[in-house]
Write a protein that holds these residues in place. Structure first.
Motif, PDB file in Angstrom:
ATOM      1  N   GLU A  52     -18.424 -51.617 -77.799  1.00 42.82           N
ATOM      2  CA  GLU A  52     -18.524 -50.607 -78.859  1.00 42.82           C
ATOM      3  C   GLU A  52     -17.407 -49.564 -78.748  1.00 42.82           C
ATOM      4  O   GLU A  52     -16.806 -49.163 -79.755  1.00 42.82           O
ATOM      5  CB  GLU A  52     -19.889 -49.915 -78.791  1.00 42.82           C
ATOM      6  CG  GLU A  52     -21.064 -50.800 -79.184  1.00 42.82           C
ATOM      7  CD  GLU A  52     -21.434 -51.821 -78.117  1.00 42.82           C
ATOM      8  OE1 GLU A  52     -21.983 -52.880 -78.488  1.00 42.82           O
ATOM      9  OE2 GLU A  52     -21.175 -51.560 -76.920  1.00 42.82           O
ATOM     10  N   GLN A  57     -27.779 -53.330 -82.948  1.00 42.84           N
ATOM     11  CA  GLN A  57     -26.868 -54.251 -83.626  1.00 42.84           C
ATOM     12  C   GLN A  57     -27.606 -55.423 -84.256  1.00 42.84           C
ATOM     13  O   GLN A  57     -27.108 -56.033 -85.217  1.00 42.84           O
ATOM     14  CB  GLN A  57     -25.805 -54.751 -82.631  1.00 42.84           C
ATOM     15  CG  GLN A  57     -24.808 -53.669 -82.236  1.00 42.84           C
ATOM     16  CD  GLN A  57     -23.906 -54.089 -81.081  1.00 42.84           C
ATOM     17  OE1 GLN A  57     -24.276 -54.922 -80.277  1.00 42.84           O
ATOM     18  NE2 GLN A  57     -22.734 -53.493 -80.994  1.00 42.84           N
ATOM     19  N   GLN A 115     -28.367 -55.198 -88.138  1.00 42.05           N
ATOM     20  CA  GLN A 115     -27.274 -55.503 -89.073  1.00 42.05           C
ATOM     21  C   GLN A 115     -27.421 -54.741 -90.396  1.00 42.05           C
ATOM     22  O   GLN A 115     -27.327 -55.308 -91.483  1.00 42.05           O
ATOM     23  CB  GLN A 115     -27.212 -57.004 -89.342  1.00 42.05           C
ATOM     24  CG  GLN A 115     -26.890 -57.823 -88.104  1.00 42.05           C
ATOM     25  CD  GLN A 115     -26.784 -59.305 -88.387  1.00 42.05           C
ATOM     26  OE1 GLN A 115     -27.322 -59.813 -89.380  1.00 42.05           O
ATOM     27  NE2 GLN A 115     -26.095 -60.019 -87.521  1.00 42.05           N
ATOM     28  N   ASP A 155     -18.278 -53.277 -88.801  1.00 39.63           N
ATOM     29  CA  ASP A 155     -18.520 -53.359 -87.352  1.00 39.63           C
ATOM     30  C   ASP A 155     -18.149 -52.055 -86.645  1.00 39.63           C
ATOM     31  O   ASP A 155     -18.810 -51.651 -85.688  1.00 39.63           O
ATOM     32  CB  ASP A 155     -17.701 -54.510 -86.748  1.00 39.63           C
ATOM     33  CG  ASP A 155     -18.234 -55.868 -87.165  1.00 39.63           C
ATOM     34  OD1 ASP A 155     -19.400 -55.926 -87.600  1.00 39.63           O
ATOM     35  OD2 ASP A 155     -17.485 -56.855 -87.062  1.00 39.63           O
ATOM     36  N   GLU A 158     -20.839 -49.433 -87.316  1.00 38.17           N
ATOM     37  CA  GLU A 158     -22.034 -49.835 -86.588  1.00 38.17           C
ATOM     38  C   GLU A 158     -21.883 -49.502 -85.097  1.00 38.17           C
ATOM     39  O   GLU A 158     -22.814 -48.977 -84.467  1.00 38.17           O
ATOM     40  CB  GLU A 158     -22.267 -51.334 -86.751  1.00 38.17           C
ATOM     41  CG  GLU A 158     -23.537 -51.826 -86.061  1.00 38.17           C
ATOM     42  CD  GLU A 158     -23.689 -53.332 -86.170  1.00 38.17           C
ATOM     43  OE1 GLU A 158     -24.669 -53.784 -86.782  1.00 38.17           O
ATOM     44  OE2 GLU A 158     -22.809 -54.061 -85.633  1.00 38.17           O
ATOM     45  N   SER A 159     -20.714 -49.772 -84.544  1.00 38.01           N
ATOM     46  CA  SER A 159     -20.455 -49.461 -83.134  1.00 38.01           C
ATOM     47  C   SER A 159     -20.487 -47.961 -82.883  1.00 38.01           C
ATOM     48  O   SER A 159     -20.963 -47.505 -81.832  1.00 38.01           O
ATOM     49  CB  SER A 159     -19.102 -50.033 -82.703  1.00 38.01           C
ATOM     50  OG  SER A 159     -19.108 -51.444 -82.749  1.00 38.01           O
ATOM     51  N   VAL A 175     -24.046 -46.908 -82.639  1.00 41.26           N
ATOM     52  CA  VAL A 175     -24.568 -47.318 -81.333  1.00 41.26           C
ATOM     53  C   VAL A 175     -24.160 -46.311 -80.249  1.00 41.26           C
ATOM     54  O   VAL A 175     -24.974 -45.900 -79.414  1.00 41.26           O
ATOM     55  CB  VAL A 175     -24.066 -48.731 -80.958  1.00 41.26           C
ATOM     56  CG1 VAL A 175     -24.407 -49.053 -79.498  1.00 41.26           C
ATOM     57  CG2 VAL A 175     -24.674 -49.776 -81.885  1.00 41.26           C
TER      58      VAL A 175
END
Length: 523
Positions: free
Chosen positions: A340, A465, A468, A473, A476-477, A480
Motif C-alpha cells: 500500500e 481491500q 473492492q 488502486d 484504495e491503498s 487502507v
C-alpha cells in the motif's frame, strides 16, 4: 558568562540545531516522492545513481567535519588560536576537496563506465562543483558550533535544502513538460547541489562578517592536525554517511549485476530506479532516530566529562532502547504495509519484498548510530571507523554476487548483512562500553507486541481491500493506510504499556509521549 546562562545557551543551541536538522532531513527525503512521480523510474535511476556522491559531500560539510572542528575550537581557549586552527583545517580541506573535485571532473567518464552507464558522466561532473564549497562550509560551521552559536549551521542547512529541493522539483516539472532526456534532467537536477551549497555559504559568511573574527595567531596549536582530521574527522564523516556509502556500492554494482542475472540494460535501469524508492523510505524512517541521537549527544558528553557515570548510563540506555524500539516498530510497519505504501507514494506496487527487506536496515542502522554516539561521547573513534570499513568492504564483496544469484533482492540482503557486520565489529571492539545497553527481556516483549501488530494490521488491510469499493488502486491503498497506521500505533503503544516494555524514563524519551502520560498508572 555564568554556568547557568552557558548551560541555557547550549540547550537552546542544541534545540535549534535539532529542529533545523529535522526539517532539513525531512525535506531531503520527502521531495523525492513527487520527484519520482514526475520523472519516472528511469529518471529516478539517473538521479539516484549519482546522489550518494552529493550525499557524502553534504555530510562532510554539515555534520561530520563541523562536529570535529567544533571540538577542536572548544578545546582551544585562546580566541586568536581558535581562528588559527580554523584556517589550518581550511587549508587541509581545500586540498582534499580539490582532489575530489579533480577526480570527479576528469574521471567522470571512468566512474560512469564503472557504473555500467557511460551516459552518467555529465551528471557526475555537475555534482562535483559542490565540493569547492565544502572546506568553507565545514570550517565556519564548526567554528560557530564551537562558540555555541548554532544559528549559522541551522539557518544555512535549511536554506540549502529549500533551495536545492525547489530547484530539483522545478527541473523535474520542466523536464516532464518539455519531454527532456532523463540524463539531461539528471545533470540539471544535480547542478542544484553547487547552487544550494553557494546559498548556504553566503548565509554562513554573512554571520562571519557580523561577528567580527579575532585576528589569527598563526600558531600551530595542534601538531598532528592532518592525522586528526583524517582519523577523528574521518570517523565522524563515516558515521554520518553509512547508508550513503552502501548506496554508492549499489550504484557501481547493481546494474551490472542485473545484466549478468539476465536483464537488458533498460530493464536493469528500470529495476534499479524502483529499488531506489527504498532509500527514500529508509531516510524517512531514520529522521526521528537521527534527531534523537543529535539531541542526547551533548548530555552524554557533559556526563562523561564530569564523570557522572550513573547519569551517563541512564541517558545511554534510554537512548539505545527507545531508538531500537521505534526503529523496530517503523521497520515492521513499513514491511507489513509495503504494498500500500509503495502504491500510494510511487503509483505502482513493484518490488514490495525487496523494498520491505531493505527497510529492515532501519533497525541495524539505528543501532549502529546509537552505539557510535555513545563511543563518540567518550572520545573513542577507532572502533567505529574499523566497524564501518569492515561493513563497507563486506558490501563491496558480496553485493554484485548476491544480485547475480538472487536478483535485485540480493542488494537489500547485502545491505543488511553489511550493517550487521558493522554492529558485530563495533560491539566486539567496545564490549565493555556497550555492555548491558540492550535488554533481552525487552526485546522478547517487543517481538511479541510487533508480531501481534503486524498480523492484525495486515489482516485489516486484506479485509478492506476485499470489499473492492473503489476502482482506483491508489485511492484504495490510501484508505487502507489511513485506517491501518493509527491502528498499528495504538496496538504498539498499548501493547508496550500492557507488557511494561518501557520504564517511565524511556516513555518520556519517546516523541509525543506526554499525551499518553494521562493513561491510568503512568502519571
Amino acid at each position: 558568562m555564568t554556568n547557568k546562562s552557558r548551560r541555557k545557551q547550549v540547550l537552546m543551541g542544541t534545540l535549534l540545531l535539532t529542529v533545523s536538522s529535522f526539517i532539513a532531513k525531512l525535506l531531503s527525503a520527502v521531495y523525492r516522492i513527487p520527484f519520482q512521480n514526475m520523472v519516472g523510474n528511469i529518471g529516478f535511476y539517473v538521479y539516484q545513481q549519482v546522489y550518494p556522491i552529493y550525499g557524502i559531500g553534504m555530510t562532510f560539510a554539515l555534520t561530520g567535519l563541523p562536529v570535529f572542528i567544533s571540538k577542536l575550537v572548544v578545546d582551544t581557549k585562546n580566541p586568536s588560536d581558535q581562528v588559527a586552527v580554523v584556517y589550518r583545517i581550511q587549508t587541509i580541506l581545500i586540498l582534499i576537496s580539490a582532489i575530489i573535485f579533480g577526480v570527479l571532473q576528469f574521471g567522470a567518464s571512468f566512474i560512469a563506465f564503472q557504473m555500467a552507464d557511460p551516459r552518467l558522466a555529465p551528471v557526475i561532473k555537475s555534482v562535483s562543483w559542490m565540493f569547492l564549497w565544502v572546506p568553507f562550509l565545514a570550517t565556519w560551521r564548526g567554528y560557530f558550533q564551537g562558540q555555541m552559536n548554532m544559528r549559522p549551521t541551522a539557518y544555512s542547512q535549511v536554506v540549502e535544502q529549500v533551495v536545492r529541493v525547489s530547484f530539483i522539483l522545478l527541473v523535474a516539472g520542466w523536464s516532464v513538460k518539455s519531454v527532456v532526456d532523463p540524463y539531461r534532467m539528471g545533470r540539471l537536477a544535480m547542478f542544484s547541489a553547487p547552487i544550494a551549497g553557494l546559498c548556504a555559504l553566503l548565509v554562513v559568511l554573512w554571520h562571519v562578517k557580523q561577528v567580527g573574527l579575532p585576528h589569527s595567531s598563526h600558531r600551530k596549536v595542534y601538531r598532528h592536525l592532518l592525522i586528526e582530521t583524517l582519523t577523528v574527522g574521518g570517523t565522524l564523516c563515516l558515521v554520518s554517511a553509512v547508508m550513503l556509502l552502501l548506496q554508492l556500492v549499489d550504484s557501481f554494482s547493481i546494474v551490472s549485476g542485473l545484466r549478468e542475472y539476465g536483464y537488458q540494460l533498460v530493464a536493469a535501469q528500470n529495476i534499479k530506479g524502483i529499488y531506489d524508492r527504498s532509500q527514500t523510505l529508509v531516510q524517512l524512517g531514520m529522521v526521528i532516530g537521527t534527531a534523537s541521537v543529535t539531541a542526547v549527544l551533548p548530555g552524554l558528553s557533559v556526563a562523561y566529562a564530569h564523570r557522572q557515570a550513573l547519569t551517563f548510563e541512564h541517558i545511554a540506555k534510554t537512548n539505545v532502547r527507545t531508538n531500537l524500539a521505534l526503529s523496530l516498530a517503523m521497520s515492521i510497519g513499513l514491511f507489513t504495509l509495503m504494498p500500500e505504501i509503495n502504491r500510494v507514494l510511487f503509483a505502482t506496487a513493484q518490488l514490495n519484498g525487496t523494498i520491505g527487506v531493505y527497510c529492515l536496515s532501519i533497525i541495524f542502522a539505528t543501532v549502529l548510530l546509537t552505539n557510535s554516539t555513545i563511543l563518540q561521547s567518550r572520545n573513542q573513534y577507532l572502533p567505529t571507523m574499523i566497524a564501518i570499513i569492515c561493513g563497507f568492504v563486506t558490501k563491496i564483496g558480496i553485493n554484485k554476487f548476491l544480485v547475480i544469484i538472487f536478483g535485485i533482492i540480493g542488494a537489500s540482503i547485502a545491505t543488511m548483512i553489511s550493517l550487521i557486520v558493522m554492529i558485530i565489529v563495533i560491539r566486539l571492539l567496545s564490549h565493555h562500553q556497550l555492555a548491558k545497553m540492550i535488554s533481552l527481556k525487552q526485546i522478547i516483549k517487543l517481538a511479541g507486541v510487533l508480531s501481534v501488530m503486524a498480523v492484525i494490521v495486515r489482516s485489516i488491510a486484506i479485509l478492506l481491500q476485499s470489499f473492492q469499493l473503489i476502482k482506483s488502486d491508489r485511492i484504495e491503498s490510501l484508505i487502507v493506510l489511513v485506517v491501518c497506521i493509527p491502528v498499528g500505533i495504538i496496538i504498539f503503544l498499548g501493547g508496550c504499556r500492557l507488557l511494561q516494555v518501557f520504564s517511565l524514563r524511556e516513555w518520556l524519551a519517546i516523541p509525543m509521549v506526554s499525551k499518553f502520560m494521562k493513561f491510568k498508572g503512568m502519571k
